[in-house]
Design a protein around this motif. Structure first.
Motif, PDB file in Angstrom:
ATOM      1  N   ASP A 128      -4.059  -7.817  -6.325  1.00 33.61           N
ATOM      2  CA  ASP A 128      -3.862  -7.495  -4.916  1.00 33.61           C
ATOM      3  C   ASP A 128      -4.433  -6.124  -4.583  1.00 33.61           C
ATOM      4  O   ASP A 128      -4.600  -5.785  -3.420  1.00 33.61           O
ATOM      5  CB  ASP A 128      -2.362  -7.515  -4.571  1.00 33.61           C
ATOM      6  N   TRP A 129      -4.682  -5.317  -5.605  1.00 32.15           N
ATOM      7  CA  TRP A 129      -5.216  -3.968  -5.400  1.00 32.15           C
ATOM      8  C   TRP A 129      -5.938  -3.536  -6.667  1.00 32.15           C
ATOM      9  O   TRP A 129      -5.789  -4.151  -7.730  1.00 32.15           O
ATOM     10  CB  TRP A 129      -4.095  -2.973  -5.050  1.00 32.15           C
ATOM     11  N   ALA A 130      -6.686  -2.452  -6.542  1.00 30.10           N
ATOM     12  CA  ALA A 130      -7.414  -1.884  -7.683  1.00 30.10           C
ATOM     13  C   ALA A 130      -7.463  -0.375  -7.549  1.00 30.10           C
ATOM     14  O   ALA A 130      -7.438   0.165  -6.438  1.00 30.10           O
ATOM     15  CB  ALA A 130      -8.836  -2.440  -7.739  1.00 30.10           C
ATOM     16  N   ARG A 294       2.477  -2.388  -6.584  1.00 30.01           N
ATOM     17  CA  ARG A 294       1.675  -1.534  -5.713  1.00 30.01           C
ATOM     18  C   ARG A 294       2.380  -0.206  -5.418  1.00 30.01           C
ATOM     19  O   ARG A 294       1.769   0.862  -5.482  1.00 30.01           O
ATOM     20  CB  ARG A 294       1.367  -2.272  -4.408  1.00 30.01           C
ATOM     21  N   SER A 298       1.148   3.740  -6.455  1.00 30.47           N
ATOM     22  CA  SER A 298       0.880   4.848  -5.534  1.00 30.47           C
ATOM     23  C   SER A 298       1.827   6.017  -5.776  1.00 30.47           C
ATOM     24  O   SER A 298       1.604   7.112  -5.272  1.00 30.47           O
ATOM     25  CB  SER A 298       0.972   4.380  -4.081  1.00 30.47           C
TER      26      SER A 298
ATOM     27  N   ALA B  32      -8.971   0.187   3.042  1.00 36.49           N
ATOM     28  CA  ALA B  32      -8.502   0.714   1.761  1.00 36.49           C
ATOM     29  C   ALA B  32      -7.003   0.514   1.592  1.00 36.49           C
ATOM     30  O   ALA B  32      -6.521   0.261   0.481  1.00 36.49           O
ATOM     31  CB  ALA B  32      -8.865   2.198   1.639  1.00 36.49           C
ATOM     32  N   LYS B  34      -5.285  -1.902   2.205  1.00 36.50           N
ATOM     33  CA  LYS B  34      -4.987  -3.258   1.716  1.00 36.50           C
ATOM     34  C   LYS B  34      -5.301  -3.429   0.234  1.00 36.50           C
ATOM     35  O   LYS B  34      -4.667  -4.243  -0.434  1.00 36.50           O
ATOM     36  CB  LYS B  34      -5.789  -4.286   2.525  1.00 36.50           C
ATOM     37  N   VAL B  35      -6.287  -2.737  -0.297  1.00 32.58           N
ATOM     38  CA  VAL B  35      -6.777  -3.032  -1.652  1.00 32.58           C
ATOM     39  C   VAL B  35      -6.665  -1.859  -2.629  1.00 32.58           C
ATOM     40  O   VAL B  35      -7.065  -2.004  -3.789  1.00 32.58           O
ATOM     41  CB  VAL B  35      -8.246  -3.530  -1.609  1.00 32.58           C
ATOM     42  N   ILE B  36      -6.141  -0.723  -2.159  1.00 29.05           N
ATOM     43  CA  ILE B  36      -5.977   0.452  -3.030  1.00 29.05           C
ATOM     44  C   ILE B  36      -4.556   0.980  -2.821  1.00 29.05           C
ATOM     45  O   ILE B  36      -4.136   1.145  -1.674  1.00 29.05           O
ATOM     46  CB  ILE B  36      -7.031   1.539  -2.692  1.00 29.05           C
ATOM     47  N   PRO B  37      -3.805   1.222  -3.894  1.00 29.21           N
ATOM     48  CA  PRO B  37      -2.412   1.667  -3.724  1.00 29.21           C
ATOM     49  C   PRO B  37      -2.334   2.934  -2.866  1.00 29.21           C
ATOM     50  O   PRO B  37      -2.997   3.935  -3.165  1.00 29.21           O
ATOM     51  CB  PRO B  37      -1.939   1.934  -5.156  1.00 29.21           C
ATOM     52  N   GLY B  38      -1.546   2.872  -1.817  1.00 28.33           N
ATOM     53  CA  GLY B  38      -1.407   4.016  -0.927  1.00 28.33           C
ATOM     54  C   GLY B  38      -2.666   4.324  -0.138  1.00 28.33           C
ATOM     55  O   GLY B  38      -2.741   5.351   0.533  1.00 28.33           O
ATOM     56  N   MET B  40      -5.368   5.396  -1.256  1.00 31.31           N
ATOM     57  CA  MET B  40      -6.193   6.278  -2.088  1.00 31.31           C
ATOM     58  C   MET B  40      -5.247   6.901  -3.097  1.00 31.31           C
ATOM     59  O   MET B  40      -4.027   6.854  -2.939  1.00 31.31           O
ATOM     60  CB  MET B  40      -6.891   7.342  -1.218  1.00 31.31           C
ATOM     61  N   TRP B  41      -5.786   7.436  -4.173  1.00 28.97           N
ATOM     62  CA  TRP B  41      -4.948   8.041  -5.200  1.00 28.97           C
ATOM     63  C   TRP B  41      -5.582   9.353  -5.650  1.00 28.97           C
ATOM     64  O   TRP B  41      -6.753   9.623  -5.373  1.00 28.97           O
ATOM     65  CB  TRP B  41      -4.789   7.082  -6.388  1.00 28.97           C
TER      66      TRP B  41
END
Lengths: 426, 426
Positions: A128-130, A294, A298, B32, B34-38, B40-41
């Protein structure tokens, strides 16, 4: 100054087994001994290999390598995995070069970060995320950290002998490692559901994650594909406890199934670690995860100076797209099977006991009664002298650049090498 | 598909403070999420910055960046450090491209590994050997592991608040970290010889290493250059105990002194960790060490799939050579001083209390009475809107590509930004 060969190219791949020139490699090793601990470190240290193997490489193209003396090799290691489409794949390199003309390191990611994350979420079944990093070890360590943050528990189940990276919690050497670095690592036996259940019971209500490689690809022993009952047991234990099922797909990822290596088993992990083949040799790693993890992903703080460089992301987008659309995995499997069938026939003809294991596209070869690897060392030394780079005790890697003629060319060398093994060991 | 700007280029660097276009950045952040935790990291997460800062960057050249909407910025972050000669430095990129035409990932290193190790040994005063990795965290973790292997002891002294990387033993967040990950980390106060001595006494005969950054560059507080008495005390404690003095030169390396950041203090570490600026943005890290720690460095097992890729080593050789021969460090220091002098004069003229700290080439600016960073956030938001990328609470970075005209151009923006701070906060 380095001593790069100036255009010479030796026909090491001839029919004889006379030793190819090695003056440059010898001189470089001598210089390296002075300025590099032990002359070399890590998995690329040729001191772990027979003397016939070169340490230094000059150039690479397709499925071929040239060493520092200009000797040519048909390659079956693919840089220990990253090279999945062929060295210097023109499509990947063109995508990377186009991004390099814009920018690589900047004060934040390029839009390619979003594009690549979307591509992984659309390609990897459980994702669902990367998020992205540079080393396979970054990815496995991040998975462990996310699992602990999500569960507020500590114990990680790891298969005995599995390689998950080279930092204190997981490196194969205990030098410089403290007991506390591994205080919460519990062991099970790969493919043994009962031992997995026993380890989970030992962890009790402190179980944070079960970590497993895509198949059992430990060095120096027969490989084992993941048994469906084992994978299902791991999934069931995590479902029952809320722990994370973490698939370490660093080595096998993008060679077995582009949707994730356990997808053919019908078992989806919660978190997966990726690296090696993700960008055809450009330095990149990734963690993919499900929605349930998720928030934890984060919450943790992981980062690195180069984790958002744009060129490697351009390469990854090109690599995954070309693999997906070009049938690369089927091609690798077919070429690996062609090699495997040929080796089996030759071994039988020469009366040599050969064990072949692992997926055809990531094959390992071991000789019967060869606990000291004398036969394997002789065999691969003979093929290396004939311009075919095989490994005596580590799984090898096919690429989408290997063609039937390359396999047939390799089989010419292996036939002579089997003859040498039969002559020496009867 | 990503939405790269097609050739547009906004003159965000005009005289007004009207907000530049942000449609692309906004749309990318939405995708982002939707597909990256938070969304951005890590350290490049723009959620840590005022809304005026862009998250995504399209291209970079020299000391300039363009965001995803094509807005241009004169840059003072240098990608958080790596860009030391200028984005897309033509000499470094040419060296990298020449190697890329030969090979990058192969089954072993290229001869450039030896050349680069020799260059570091010849450049870094304390270095008898070098080994390479990808992240600054790889380098600091490897130093800790070598120190423990060499001494057969466990305790590592770390300054309170110092950043040494983002894995469980050192990451600033405790999410996903166990108590055992830090069981052998003891703390001292940077630049306080007494607290260092007290921590060493606490470690007793289990002291493996004292770890220190090149100067105190913690975020959100005034920077402190390393006090000679502190550095000498660290050296003396290690000499007396046999522990390793480890200099974390990841952030400051190649910006203060090319022979090592403590060389002007006359204090040589046993081990140093390098990364960021070593290859002008190509992903690379290094550990250098003295002969006393050579055996331990060859005893531990550390490695990574991409640690020997040749292109980054070609870039590093070109970067270090150009810095050494081109006077880049003096140039950075002079440009940093020009900026510092200009800011001081402007702050005084506007009646705004400004604190400037750190080496001129790695400056930090904080406002008096600004514990919530409201003034800093307003100030940098105003400069960002005027096309000058300054950071409100992290040390910044000059590069050898900054020229007097760039500093003067930046000072036009900061003059207007000081006026805005004076108008709002009096």
């Amino acid at each position: 100054m380095s001593a790069l060969p100036q255009g010479q190219q030796n026909e090491a791949g001839g029919s004889g087994s006379e030793a190819p020139p090695r003056d440059q490699d010898r001189a470089l090793r001598e210089r390296a001994r002075k300025v590099i601990p032990g002359g070399m470190w890590g998995h690329m240290n040729a001191a772990r290999l027979p003397a016939a193997f070169p340490q230094f490489f000059w150039r690479a193209e397709g499925c071929r390598l040239w060493d520092a003396d200009g000797n040519e090799y048909l390659d079956f290691m693919c840089g220990f995995g990253p090279m999945v489409l062929g060295y210097r794949d023109p499509d990947v390199d063109a995508a990377a070069a186009a991004q390099a003309r814009l920018g690589d390191i900047m004060n934040g990611p390029s839009p390619l970060l979003v594009e690549l994350a979307e591509l992984l979420v659309g390609t990897v079944a459980h994702a669902d995320w990367a998020l992205f990093s540079k080393n396979g070890t970054d990815a496995t360590t991040t998975c462990v950290t996310i699992a602990r943050a999500a569960t507020r528990r500590r114990k990680i189940l790891v298969a005995r002998g599995s390689y998950h990276g080279a930092v204190p919690w997981c490196t194969p050497s205990l030098a410089g490692v403290t007991a506390e670095d591994r205080a919460h690592i519990l062991h099970y036996d790969y493919n043994d559901p009962d031992s997995l259940e026993a380890a989970a019971q030992e962890a009790g209500d402190d179980l944070a994650a079960i970590l497993a490689t895509a198949f059992r690809h430990d060095a120096r022993r027969d490989q084992e594909l993941a048994a469906p009952a084992f994978a299902r047991k791991a999934r069931a234990l995590c479902d029952a406890s809320g722990a994370a099922l973490v698939l370490d797909d660093v080595r096998a990822g993008f060679r077995l199934d582009i949707a994730g290596s356990w997808e053919p088993l019908g078992v989806r992990p919660d978190l997966s670690a990726w690296s090696k083949a993700i960008a055809n040799g450009y330095a990149l790693a990734a963690v993919t995860g499900s929605d349930a993890f998720r928030a934890a992903a984060s919450e943790i703080f992981v980062t690195g100076s180069f984790w958002c460089t744009a060129v490697a992301m351009a390469a990854a987008i090109a690599t995954i797209g070309k693999l997906r659309d070009g049938g690369g995995i089927a091609q690798m499997a077919a070429m690996g099977q062609r090699l495997r069938d040929g080796l089996a026939a030759q071994a039988a003809a020469h009366g040599v006991g050969l064990r072949q294991s692992g997926p055809a596209q990531m094959p390992l070869i071991l000789f019967e009664g060869d606990s000291d690897f004398e036969r394997g060392n002789l065999f691969t030394s003979e093929t290396v002298r004939r311009g075919v780079y095989l490994h005596p005790w580590h799984n090898m890697f096919l690429s989408a650049a290997h063609r039937p003629a390359d396999i047939d060319r390799a089989l010419e060398a292996t036939d002579a090498a089997f003859a040498a093994v039969a002559a020496r060991f009867g």
